[in-house]
Scaffold this motif. Structure first.
Motif, PDB file in Angstrom:
ATOM      1  N   LEU A   9       0.835  -1.204   0.000  1.00 15.02           N
ATOM      2  CA  LEU A   9       0.000   0.000   0.000  1.00 15.02           C
ATOM      3  C   LEU A   9       0.869   1.252   0.000  1.00 15.02           C
ATOM      4  CD1 LEU A   9      -2.676   1.535   0.242  1.00 15.02           C
ATOM      5  CD2 LEU A   9      -2.581   1.113   2.720  1.00 15.02           C
ATOM      6  N   MET A  10       1.887   1.264   0.849  1.00 15.93           N
ATOM      7  CA  MET A  10       2.763   2.436   0.914  1.00 15.93           C
ATOM      8  C   MET A  10       3.525   2.607  -0.387  1.00 15.93           C
ATOM      9  SD  MET A  10       3.240   4.893   2.881  1.00 15.93           S
ATOM     10  CE  MET A  10       3.962   6.279   2.028  1.00 15.93           C
ATOM     11  N   TYR A  11       3.915   1.519  -1.030  1.00 19.55           N
ATOM     12  CA  TYR A  11       4.578   1.608  -2.333  1.00 19.55           C
ATOM     13  C   TYR A  11       3.651   2.290  -3.347  1.00 19.55           C
ATOM     14  CZ  TYR A  11       6.218   0.400  -6.939  1.00 19.55           C
ATOM     15  OH  TYR A  11       6.598   0.482  -8.253  1.00 19.55           O
ATOM     16  N   GLU A  12       2.398   1.873  -3.412  1.00 23.34           N
ATOM     17  CA  GLU A  12       1.444   2.469  -4.354  1.00 23.34           C
ATOM     18  C   GLU A  12       1.237   3.954  -4.052  1.00 23.34           C
ATOM     19  OE1 GLU A  12       0.135   1.312  -7.118  1.00 23.34           O
ATOM     20  OE2 GLU A  12       1.187  -0.573  -6.832  1.00 23.34           O
ATOM     21  N   ILE A  13       1.130   4.286  -2.779  1.00 22.86           N
ATOM     22  CA  ILE A  13       0.963   5.692  -2.396  1.00 22.86           C
ATOM     23  C   ILE A  13       2.174   6.499  -2.827  1.00 22.86           C
ATOM     24  CG2 ILE A  13       0.893   7.245  -0.383  1.00 22.86           C
ATOM     25  CD1 ILE A  13      -0.906   5.115   0.966  1.00 22.86           C
TER      26      ILE A  13
END
Length: 82
Positions: A62-66
C-alpha cells in the motif's frame, strides 16, 4: 445515498492508512521506522523482489502504491491528528 458496503470499504481504507502511521518496520536497514516514513527506493526494492506475507506485506505494498503515485499527502491529515 451511501451504501453500507461503501461505508465499510471507506472505513477499511482509512484504517489501513492509519496503520501506516502505527506499524514500524521490524527488520532491515530501516528497522524501527514507521511504514509511512520509509523511502521510496526501499519500497521499490520490495516491489521488485516481493513483499513479505501478512499485514506487513500488505502495508508495504500500500505504501509503495501511495509513494509511486505521489500520494503521500493523503497521510497528512492523519499525521495532524496524532
Amino acid at each position: 445515498m451511501v451504501i453500507a458496503s461503501e461505508t465499510a470499504a471507506a472505513f477499511g481504507a482509512s484504517a489501513e492508512l492509519q496503520r501506516l502511521l502505527e506499524v514500524q518496520m521490524p527488520y532491515g536497514k530501516y528497522a524501527g521506522r514507521l511504514i509511512a516514513d520509509l523511502p521510496g527506493h526501499y519500497l521499490g526494492w520490495f516491489a521488485r523482489e516481493g513483499f513479505p506475507r501478512g499485514e506487513l506485506g500488505r502495508l508495504l505494498a500500500l505504501m509503495y502504491e501511495i509513494d509511486h503515485n505521489d500520494l503521500r499527502a493523503l497521510l497528512f491529515p492523519l499525521r495532524q491528528g496524532r
